[in-house]
Scaffold this motif. Structure first.
Motif, short mmCIF file in Angstrom:
data_model
loop_
_atom_site.label_atom_id
_atom_site.label_comp_id
_atom_site.label_asym_id
_atom_site.label_seq_id
_atom_site.Cartn_x
_atom_site.Cartn_y
_atom_site.Cartn_z
N SER C 37 10.71 45.52 19.22
CA SER C 37 10.31 45.08 17.87
C SER C 37 11.25 45.65 16.82
O SER C 37 11.64 44.96 15.87
CB SER C 37 8.87 45.52 17.57
OG SER C 37 7.97 44.91 18.45
N GLY C 240 8.04 41.41 19.75
CA GLY C 240 9.40 41.91 19.53
C GLY C 240 10.40 41.29 20.49
O GLY C 240 11.48 40.84 20.08
N GLU C 244 13.62 39.13 19.51
CA GLU C 244 14.89 39.72 19.96
C GLU C 244 15.71 38.64 20.67
O GLU C 244 16.90 38.47 20.42
CB GLU C 244 14.55 40.86 20.93
CG GLU C 244 15.59 41.91 21.11
CD GLU C 244 15.11 42.97 22.12
OE1 GLU C 244 14.04 42.80 22.75
OE2 GLU C 244 15.83 43.96 22.28
#
Lengths: 342, 342, 342, 342
Positions: C37, C240, C244
């Protein structure tokens, strides 16, 4: 300078003040369980012909609307209102602050009809939108117009068929029920509406509204709501005494009739001078459309709200009369017309 | 049957009723912008020595608490209160209904101290709990005790150091500030508290509380909150006139002194008869612990609340005196002690 | 049967699923403080050119809107939205359930302009109405249209001048920023908006939206809001990892381009067959107006929403493409046009 | 460094990830009406033996609690919880943010009983307090203890007799139902509770909780609540697939058994080394009381929460195992005991 700005400039009718002074010396049960409140509730039950109705006394219109609507609805349910509805435009998001959306409908005369609400129901059909559940109307409306028995009866039928609650804001109910052309009574309201309130603030009281709940489904535990929303007066007697005085004889309607009568006098002068109105109001709020120079002249001696421009040289103003409006001020106002336009 | 059940059985002091009758005939500006409200606010500003304070008039205590607290806090912020605090136990979840948790602290005498609040801060430290932000205290407390200048000053320092607002519920502030042993003044409150309210309902008014906001950070747009919570009276004059009357001379404190004096007379009789109290109250609420058979006897002629059993044969009762309590009723009450225990 | 009903029928892009499988074996810090995250937030900060921005990951669009808007506003403040805005029509009163009114504006193409908002400001001027404080816009809008840099820049200037927050709902931001005619970048949004969100659900993620807050005034204690509204995932890593993957290279924009490209192919076929659209959409939602008999034919092999009747024999339908739409299904769809209309 | 800090450090069980990858390629109906969600709901209905129950999938525990509780209660109604209850101490006032007070009860082992709730009912009896209406319990509790069939059955009888809803938070229900000494089954819960949720987040899922509503009175229009609270995932399939995988065979219970088994191994080592526990937990959260110097030693290789000091030289720590805890890490942890204390 005399003001026609609203119907809450003056305090209370002398009879109410007298009754308050008298009751002030007694020891009364608190929180609205005193003998005056109980009697006032009974007097109202008699007038509406419903001994089973619940009657609660609250302090003001916004408070009554937010308390009642948030008590009646589940979190995902919404109120339907005319765009001009008081809960939509003049209560600082009080209903939304209790978690409920207001779905608005354009209604030029401020009057909701089954057809207008059917359109809302067509549009709100599943869990991705709120569920319209309560129809909010005002009588008289925010622009002075009134409901007829035929329309209210239709609306009632439509609401019951569609599982909607019908709630009537009666901030100016006295004026509506004593207006020319009105064919509704308190008994009719109790029959057609799930709940409604009888406005005291704008009709002779220092403050106070009587919420009448006729639908048994909406009654349970309402006193919890009163307390939670800050609407339960410790000295509930203060409200009870006022409504006792208004309804033990006919004072409520006499005061409203006076207000209407004062407005009617002004309307005649407006019409005689050749001017029209923004809305067709038989009640104590009227919206004459007048020449700008005349409005300027009037404003030297009278206070009123400038409502909206209607063309380059004319503007609608709002004039509000009340139970306290003296006839001589009305006559002085009328004379301005005759002086100016003769 | 005379009632010591509470301090809101009677209506308003005659001077207030007279002033209301007089002002009722005027045309006043609406929504609290009338000359009486403005003057009353100024009178209060003078008494507290803070010309910059905001003063708003609301209808009742629960309403004032919920409106102020919800205005002052962000959604994730909480109020800290004694377990006995009015907002915790007697307002039907009014503060929670605006979205805020109340974190409670056990305080046997109803008085909050820095030590008690420090424990809360130690426990609430990250985003998995609410953020304590406002300390709610009452003076006098719900059990009749009062704050001293030393404690309130400490509490103020602690709150400022920790970024907490200090808010004081003054439903019975008159009684507190005129109590034996009190060393606080209205000026002190304005210095120590971010906001507080001066209770009218329980001290001579028909209804009404004056919210005083000293912290500039808490002032902005408060009238929006008043309106949204249903706390803005159309005829705001009705509140203004009452506080004008209470504060133009010294009426507010005279009425409170009378209430305390009446309670003091009863306390002496209780003590002379050999009985103790549940709390150390110098104010108009006292909690004598009496033999059950005597309580039964008293209740034949007097109304009061039975508070809690203290042992098999004794019970604490609550007696509340007010500005309206006649000395002869107090004397009649006292005589019961002397008759019974001589 | 292939469905063009929406852009959330399929799950996640394979790269996201791979990354989730890999990260599932790790032990990650909870509640969004994990390395994935943190890295995803940094990647977004780089793309928007604002190292000071706050980035939070939430689970869905309605959740993001209600959490952000209720965090940003005081109780009496309102959001201004186009009537077509998602918060107004498709979120079941989620914003109102947090206590805030939505003031709506009629905007035929779903785009808000300073002129439209000025009208609102003119109308809402005192404490009897809510205070408009946040302007809610969507890019792309609910009807597929997009903002230009010129309009967004004007809107930004207007909002800053009038003390309004500008908040952009980017549920379909990928499609907007890669649309033909778009001249906006993520950097521009970070410059013009006080806060906005980058939609993952409709562009390759299993679920998830990245809320970007640029205005420092709106950042404080936001994690408290996340937790309170039920928007803080225990395994924050799951969000996250997805962002990502979307932002470590260019996947987010590649997926959106594909969706737009698929819609474009259909648009050409519609136009070549002589038909028009309900709105001028360069994005992945298009609203062709087609003959009813042809719609009937199409619906034998394809799923889509029937939007609204435009005349007796024509109806607008909504077609939505996505990152997952296979070109061969689009071609099969297009062939229906050529078969039917040749 | 291995972490025993919580049971949400790792992602999902490989079978769940596989199922998600497979389903990601399909086109599924949105908003939880997909075939996976429908099947998962049916699998749960079979396990609980209630074909009439409603099953909804939500994203997390706080979200489930706030959505359910605010759906079940009227505005003036309150939840009763142990002081240690998750809704009271670890959800940032989420329930209060929906308007409801939580009334807390001191229960040393985290278990509520009829006796404890009766005291609340005695105290809350009129409209000046909230109305206790829902009893919130957790199984396992926040301190690892579990309910027995006898206690839950009594609680159920008590609630029904008193018109209270019984709601069970099953964030760690898997661990509770597979614990030594447990005699409850999913079927029992469905019989005793009005509603409960089966936690996925802490037992093998990426995220997700299954809310089971057995009381017909609580079912109506719940999908509106899901949407309004931001709890309705566009790709509802993502939740459905996870619960389908957990319940199509016995995976849910196998994973929980593993977690309990790992905790049990540690408990034996603690006991063998002569130490006690803060609570009597047969589940995957244990609270050994250990010497401070040993805790220091342990913390060099392992992560865990330091819970509370018990005396000058001892402190309780919290150790949480999960479906993903490898036995070799547990054994490595245990060896520290034998190394240190032999």
């Amino acid at each position: 300078m005399y003001s026609f700005k609203n119907d809450y400039s003056e305090g209370a009718h002398p009879k109410i003040l007298e009754a308050l002074s008298k009751a002030s010396k007694e020891q009364n049960t608190a929180y609205g369980m005193d003998s005056h409140s109980l009697r006032a509730a009974n007097l109202i039950r008699e007038k509406i012909g419903r001994s089973d109705a619940d009657v609660h006394f609250l302090e003001g219109g916004t408070q009554t609307n937010l308390t009642a609507i948030s008590a009646f609805l589940r979190p995902y349910e919404a109120a339907v209102s005319a765009e001009t509805g008081h809960i939509n435009g003049h209560e600082t998001g009080a209903v939304e602050a209790t978690g409920h959306k207001i779905v608005t409908v354009k209604a030029d005369d401020g009057i909701l009809t089954p057809q207008l609400i059917q359109k809302v129901l067509d549009q709100f059909q599943n869990e991705h939108t709120v569920k319209p559940k309560l129809v909010y109307i005002s009588d008289s409306t925010e622009i002075g117009t009134i409901y007829t028995k035929a329309i209210l009866s239709d609306l009632c039928d439509f609401c019951r068929k569609n599982g909607l609650f019908l709630y009537l804001d009666g901030a100016r109910l006295g004026s509506a029920l004593t207006a020319q052309g009105n064919d509704l009574t308190l008994r009719d309201l109790a029959q057609f509406c799930d709940a409604f309130y009888i406005g005291g603030t704008k009709n002779g009281a220092l403050f106070g509204e009587a919420l009448v709940t006729c639908n048994p489904e909406l009654k349970e535990n309402f006193r919890y709501m009163l307390k939670q929303r800050g609407a339960m007066l410790a000295k509930g007697m203060v409200l009870g005494v006022q409504f006792e005085t208004l309804f033990e004889k006919n004072l409520y309607f006499e005061l409203a009739e006076h207000a209407n009568h004062m407005a009617e006098r002004i309307k005649i002068a407006v019409r005689n001078s050749g001017f029209a109105f923004l809305s067709n109001s038989p009640t104590n709020q009227i919206f004459p459309i007048l020449p700008n120079d005349f409005i300027k002249k009037l404003s030297q001696d009278f206070d009123f709200e400038v409502w909206e421009k209607t063309d380059a040289s004319h503007t609608a103003i709002r004039l509000v009369t009340s139970w306290a409006t003296p006839q001589d001020e009305v006559d002085r106002f009328i004379h301005c017309f005759y002086d100016f336009f003769e």
